[in-house]
Design an enzyme around this catalytic site. Structure first.
Site, PDB file in Angstrom:
ATOM      1  N   GLY A 118       0.775  -1.232   0.000  1.00  0.00           N
ATOM      2  CA  GLY A 118       0.000   0.000   0.000  1.00  0.00           C
ATOM      3  C   GLY A 118       0.808   1.284   0.000  1.00  0.00           C
TER       4      GLY A 118
ATOM      5  N   TYR B 111     -10.066   1.539  15.063  1.00  0.00           N
ATOM      6  CA  TYR B 111      -9.148   2.065  14.041  1.00  0.00           C
ATOM      7  C   TYR B 111      -9.210   3.593  13.980  1.00  0.00           C
ATOM      8  CZ  TYR B 111      -7.383   3.429   9.451  1.00  0.00           C
ATOM      9  OH  TYR B 111      -6.707   4.064   8.436  1.00  0.00           O
TER      10      TYR B 111
HETATM   11  P1  NDP Z   1      -1.901  -1.643   3.913  1.00  0.00           P
HETATM   12  O1  NDP Z   1      -2.639  -2.696   4.647  1.00  0.00           O
HETATM   13  O2  NDP Z   1      -1.654  -1.806   2.481  1.00  0.00           O
HETATM   14  O3  NDP Z   1      -0.508  -1.379   4.625  1.00  0.00           O
HETATM   15  C1  NDP Z   1      -0.363  -1.474   5.998  1.00  0.00           C
HETATM   16  C2  NDP Z   1       1.033  -1.924   6.330  1.00  0.00           C
HETATM   17  O4  NDP Z   1       1.160  -2.029   7.746  1.00  0.00           O
HETATM   18  C3  NDP Z   1       1.384  -3.288   5.756  1.00  0.00           C
HETATM   19  O5  NDP Z   1       2.682  -3.218   5.252  1.00  0.00           O
HETATM   20  C4  NDP Z   1       1.338  -4.188   6.966  1.00  0.00           C
HETATM   21  O6  NDP Z   1       2.214  -5.285   6.899  1.00  0.00           O
HETATM   22  C5  NDP Z   1       1.812  -3.227   8.024  1.00  0.00           C
HETATM   23  N1  NDP Z   1       1.547  -3.711   9.366  1.00  0.00           N
HETATM   24  C6  NDP Z   1       0.366  -4.111   9.881  1.00  0.00           C
HETATM   25  N2  NDP Z   1       0.551  -4.556  11.126  1.00  0.00           N
HETATM   26  C7  NDP Z   1       1.854  -4.430  11.416  1.00  0.00           C
HETATM   27  C8  NDP Z   1       2.651  -4.745  12.531  1.00  0.00           C
HETATM   28  N3  NDP Z   1       2.148  -5.318  13.615  1.00  0.00           N
HETATM   29  N4  NDP Z   1       3.966  -4.482  12.474  1.00  0.00           N
HETATM   30  C9  NDP Z   1       4.510  -3.947  11.370  1.00  0.00           C
HETATM   31  N5  NDP Z   1       3.814  -3.642  10.285  1.00  0.00           N
HETATM   32  C10 NDP Z   1       2.500  -3.895  10.304  1.00  0.00           C
HETATM   33  O7  NDP Z   1      -2.713  -0.284   4.203  1.00  0.00           O
HETATM   34  P2  NDP Z   1      -2.477   1.218   3.695  1.00  0.00           P
HETATM   35  O8  NDP Z   1      -1.278   1.307   2.863  1.00  0.00           O
HETATM   36  O9  NDP Z   1      -3.766   1.699   3.195  1.00  0.00           O
HETATM   37  O10 NDP Z   1      -2.227   1.952   5.081  1.00  0.00           O
HETATM   38  C11 NDP Z   1      -1.069   2.697   5.351  1.00  0.00           C
HETATM   39  C12 NDP Z   1      -1.409   3.876   6.228  1.00  0.00           C
HETATM   40  O11 NDP Z   1      -2.278   4.753   5.527  1.00  0.00           O
HETATM   41  C13 NDP Z   1      -2.127   3.528   7.513  1.00  0.00           C
HETATM   42  O12 NDP Z   1      -1.597   4.311   8.552  1.00  0.00           O
HETATM   43  C14 NDP Z   1      -3.572   3.929   7.247  1.00  0.00           C
HETATM   44  O13 NDP Z   1      -4.218   4.268   8.430  1.00  0.00           O
HETATM   45  C15 NDP Z   1      -3.325   5.135   6.374  1.00  0.00           C
HETATM   46  N6  NDP Z   1      -4.459   5.565   5.567  1.00  0.00           N
HETATM   47  C16 NDP Z   1      -4.945   4.766   4.578  1.00  0.00           C
HETATM   48  C17 NDP Z   1      -6.002   5.189   3.811  1.00  0.00           C
HETATM   49  C18 NDP Z   1      -6.575   4.356   2.733  1.00  0.00           C
HETATM   50  O14 NDP Z   1      -7.546   4.796   2.128  1.00  0.00           O
HETATM   51  N7  NDP Z   1      -6.044   3.177   2.447  1.00  0.00           N
HETATM   52  C19 NDP Z   1      -6.599   6.506   4.016  1.00  0.00           C
HETATM   53  C20 NDP Z   1      -6.009   7.258   5.093  1.00  0.00           C
HETATM   54  C21 NDP Z   1      -4.964   6.800   5.813  1.00  0.00           C
HETATM   55  P3  NDP Z   1       1.847  -6.618   6.047  1.00  0.00           P
HETATM   56  O15 NDP Z   1       2.170  -6.283   4.633  1.00  0.00           O
HETATM   57  O16 NDP Z   1       2.770  -7.617   6.639  1.00  0.00           O
HETATM   58  O17 NDP Z   1       0.415  -6.892   6.271  1.00  0.00           O
HETATM   59 MG1  PMR Z   2     -15.865   6.716   3.602  1.00  0.00          MG
HETATM   60  C1  PMR Z   2     -17.214  12.369   1.340  1.00  0.00           C
HETATM   61  C2  PMR Z   2     -16.211  11.770   1.246  1.00  0.00           C
HETATM   62  C3  PMR Z   2     -15.693  10.540   1.829  1.00  0.00           C
HETATM   63  C4  PMR Z   2     -14.366  10.282   1.944  1.00  0.00           C
HETATM   64  C5  PMR Z   2     -13.243  11.177   1.486  1.00  0.00           C
HETATM   65  C6  PMR Z   2     -14.233   9.022   2.554  1.00  0.00           C
HETATM   66  C7  PMR Z   2     -13.017   8.439   2.858  1.00  0.00           C
HETATM   67  N1  PMR Z   2     -15.483   8.497   2.802  1.00  0.00           N
HETATM   68  C8  PMR Z   2     -16.410   9.412   2.372  1.00  0.00           C
HETATM   69  C9  PMR Z   2     -17.787   9.274   2.458  1.00  0.00           C
HETATM   70  C10 PMR Z   2     -18.485   8.133   2.871  1.00  0.00           C
HETATM   71  N2  PMR Z   2     -17.912   7.002   3.309  1.00  0.00           N
HETATM   72  C11 PMR Z   2     -19.929   7.985   2.901  1.00  0.00           C
HETATM   73  C12 PMR Z   2     -20.882   9.027   2.470  1.00  0.00           C
HETATM   74  C13 PMR Z   2     -20.178   6.725   3.368  1.00  0.00           C
HETATM   75  C14 PMR Z   2     -21.505   6.078   3.612  1.00  0.00           C
HETATM   76  C15 PMR Z   2     -22.002   5.450   2.415  1.00  0.00           C
HETATM   77  C16 PMR Z   2     -18.896   6.097   3.611  1.00  0.00           C
HETATM   78  C17 PMR Z   2     -18.760   4.811   4.093  1.00  0.00           C
HETATM   79  C18 PMR Z   2     -17.539   4.241   4.413  1.00  0.00           C
HETATM   80  C19 PMR Z   2     -17.295   2.951   4.981  1.00  0.00           C
HETATM   81  C20 PMR Z   2     -18.254   1.895   5.328  1.00  0.00           C
HETATM   82  N3  PMR Z   2     -16.314   4.890   4.254  1.00  0.00           N
HETATM   83  C21 PMR Z   2     -15.367   4.079   4.717  1.00  0.00           C
HETATM   84  C22 PMR Z   2     -15.913   2.893   5.162  1.00  0.00           C
HETATM   85  C23 PMR Z   2     -14.850   2.085   5.655  1.00  0.00           C
HETATM   86  O1  PMR Z   2     -14.906   0.960   6.122  1.00  0.00           O
HETATM   87  C24 PMR Z   2     -13.587   2.873   5.555  1.00  0.00           C
HETATM   88  C25 PMR Z   2     -13.158   3.216   6.945  1.00  0.00           C
HETATM   89  O2  PMR Z   2     -13.831   3.887   7.667  1.00  0.00           O
HETATM   90  O3  PMR Z   2     -12.018   2.772   7.343  1.00  0.00           O
HETATM   91  C26 PMR Z   2     -11.701   3.192   8.672  1.00  0.00           C
HETATM   92  C27 PMR Z   2     -13.983   4.140   4.848  1.00  0.00           C
HETATM   93  C28 PMR Z   2     -13.252   5.244   4.402  1.00  0.00           C
HETATM   94  N4  PMR Z   2     -13.846   6.356   3.844  1.00  0.00           N
HETATM   95  C29 PMR Z   2     -12.866   7.227   3.461  1.00  0.00           C
HETATM   96  C30 PMR Z   2     -11.599   6.648   3.794  1.00  0.00           C
HETATM   97  C31 PMR Z   2     -10.275   7.299   3.542  1.00  0.00           C
HETATM   98  C32 PMR Z   2     -11.850   5.440   4.360  1.00  0.00           C
HETATM   99  C33 PMR Z   2     -10.826   4.443   4.802  1.00  0.00           C
HETATM  100  C34 PMR Z   2      -9.561   4.553   5.261  1.00  0.00           C
HETATM  101  C35 PMR Z   2      -9.046   5.335   6.414  1.00  0.00           C
HETATM  102  O4  PMR Z   2      -9.592   6.188   7.015  1.00  0.00           O
HETATM  103  O5  PMR Z   2      -7.955   5.072   6.678  1.00  0.00           O
END
Ligand code: NDP
Ligand code: PMR
Ligand code: LMG
Length: 398
Positions: A96, A273
């Site tokens: 990721g 989370y």
């Molecule tokens: P991924 O699951 O792709 O990456 C997460 C990474 O964390 C993996 O490399 C995983 O290792 C590692 N990890 C999990 N547990 C441990 C542990 N115990 N020790 C060491 N490493 C560990 O997720 P993302 O790339 O999406 O997430 C990266 C960051 O981005 C997180 O902080 C997440 O909260 C943040 N983020 C993500 C968003 C999204 O939309 N995806 C949005 C906003 C923030 P392994 O490969 O071994 O599983």
């Molecule tokens: Mg969300 C309006 C914008 C927006 C954005 C930028 C995100 C980001 N989300 C938005 C809207 C909504 N989401 C709405 C309207 C809904 C209801 C339908 C919705 C639902 C939803 C779910 C069930 N969204 C989610 C989930 C997850 O399981 C994800 C989560 O909460 O992870 C903690 C997620 C996310 N929405 C995002 C982002 C960035 C996530 C996931 C990752 C994160 O915060 O790290």
């Protein structure tokens, strides 16, 4: 098994075992086991390379040469002064965002990326498959769900003799479908234990190393998220983040004497989370208040965009994993690719202009980074202080 085997491997290994020449092999032999950690100035610096300017993604602003800095290699060819390679530790760089950031930084040729990962072999394979140049990267074992492993990592890193110029706390787990809590080695609920407490200890232990760095800018970046910020629509999708008065955390999050949730409520994996992300953003600000002035270190957090395709959603139901990316792409328009998100985080690590500390960065589609507003709870200084003090006790620092 792979995990156990990995922890027995040397502290630092270059990505491709067959590496024969150049910096990576040199780094390994010179910097690996038990090398005395003397002054960074007398330490042989990673090799200055001819920089491949054309390969640098446009969004990563190149580091400028600082003529008087001891981090500048004076022996560069033709009298040109070139900044030495920076060393950046990225947790969770095996997939990721972390992996994409490792690639973005490594391919500038200006950074050596230490991929701090719980699955050593997975990390090696990932680096290879995404085409990270072996000279610019090494893998070190780190399991954030074990405080012992975090301490071991800090020791191993120090023994490697590398200066530390940037630390990126990126790894995370998300357990939205779990009915019952699971726990870290020390018995903390797994999401907060990994995402917050493991990183809290790691950052505290490596702070001294960052302080010692002679690099022109040094940074501690903790990845946050919009979903922990209740001043946004995304942050209002239930269950909402809320740390309450931290009574569950103070009780040890162990589900025995205390609730596994920070606020003392019933277990909810999605909330845990989001709570952990609030902790990440509060921790960054508390670091800033305590250490920025004294150390000059830049502390920052960011929301990289919704990277709807990463492994973060591996525990979610298949229907969610199918619908979530198109939902984010076409409805919320919050979607970003892993590559784009990686270049954003790389920018926060390496852009010489982003030196402001205590900041939470965000991006509008196709725009420059901007300083974003955190929610009331995620910017509550009293709560940040309390979180710091309670966390210190839990990880054995106080
Ligand atoms: P991924 O699951 O792709 O990456 C997460 C990474 O964390 C993996 O490399 C995983 O290792 C590692 N990890 C999990 N547990 C441990 C542990 N115990 N020790 C060491 N490493 C560990 O997720 P993302 O790339 O999406 O997430 C990266 C960051 O981005 C997180 O902080 C997440 O909260 C943040 N983020 C993500 C968003 C999204 O939309 N995806 C949005 C906003 C923030 P392994 O490969 O071994 O599983
Ligand atoms: Mg969300 C309006 C914008 C927006 C954005 C930028 C995100 C980001 N989300 C938005 C809207 C909504 N989401 C709405 C309207 C809904 C209801 C339908 C919705 C639902 C939803 C779910 C069930 N969204 C989610 C989930 C997850 O399981 C994800 C989560 O909460 O992870 C903690 C997620 C996310 N929405 C995002 C982002 C960035 C996530 C996931 C990752 C994160 O915060 O790290
Ligand atoms: C919690 O529920 C669980 O309680 C918790 O245990 C944990 O799992 C957590 O965050 C994880 O979720 C949250 C629950 C409550 O949210 C949902 O149930 C949302 C449903 C799933 C949303 C996933 C995105 C998939 C959307 C499908 C759309 C696909 C379309 C793609 C098409 C592309 C087309 C080209 O959530 C709420 O209570 C929501 C409250 C806010 C509602 C705001 C509504 C705004 C509407 C926004 C558009 C919604 C789009 C749906 C369209 C459906 C069309 C089929």
């Amino acid at each position: 098994m792979a995990l156990r085997a990995a922890s027995l491997l040397p502290a630092t290994i270059s990505v491709h075992k067959e590496a024969k020449s150049n910096a990576s092999l040199k780094d390994t032999t010179l910097f690996a086991f038990g090398h005395p950690l003397s002054s960074h100035f007398s330490f042989p610096l990673p090799l200055t390379q001819e920089l491949r300017k054309k390969d640098v993604p446009a969004r990563i602003v190149r580091a400028q040469t600082a003529a008087t800095s001891p981090a500048v290699d004076q022996a560069a060819p033709q009298g040109k002064k070139t900044l030495r390679k920076g060393n950046v530790v990225i947790t969770g760089a095996s997939s990721g965002l972390g992996l994409a950031t490792a690639k973005a930084l490594a391919e500038t040729g200006e950074w050596h990326v230490i991929m701090a990962c719980r699955n050593f072999l997975k990390a090696e394979k990932a680096a290879k498959s995404i085409g990270i140049n072996k000279e610019n990267c090494s893998v070190m074992h780190l399991d954030l769900a074990s405080l012992e492993s975090v301490r071991q990592f800090a020791d191993n890193f120090r023994r490697s003799g590398r200066p530390l110029d940037a630390l990126v706390c990126n790894a995370a787990v998300y357990l939205p479908t779990a009915k019952e809590p699971t726990y870290t080695a020390q018995g903390f609920e797994l999401s907060v234990g990994t995402n917050h407490l493991g990183h809290f200890l790691l950052a505290r232990l490596l702070l001294d190393d960052l302080k010692k760095s002679d690099y022109p800018y040094k940074r501690l970046i903790i990845v946050g998220s919009i979903t922990g910020n209740t001043n946004t629509l995304a942050g209002n999708v239930p269950p909402k983040a809320n740390l309450g008065d931290l009574r569950g955390l103070a009780g040890g999050l162990n589900g025995i004497q205390s609730s596994p949730m920070i606020d003392g409520g019933d277990f909810d994996g999605a909330k845990a989370y989001k709570d952990s992300k609030v902790c990440n953003m509060l921790t960054m600000q508390e670091f800033h208040r305590r250490y920025h002035e004294e150390t000059g270190i830049t502390f920052a957090s960011l929301y990289p965009g919704c990277i709807a395709t990463t492994g973060l959603f591996r525990e979610h139901i298949p229907l969610f994993r199918l619908l979530f990316p198109p939902f984010q792409k076409y409805i919320t328009k919050g979607y970003v690719s892993e590559e784009e998100a990686g270049s954003r985080l790389a920018q926060v690590v390496s852009d010489p202009n982003l030196t402001k500390s205590g900041v939470y960065w965000s991006w509008n589609k196709g725009s420059e980074s901007f300083e974003n507003q955190l929610s009331k709870e995620a910017s509550d200084a009293e709560k940040a202080k309390k979180l710091w003090e309670v966390s210190e006790k839990l990880v054995g620092l106080a």
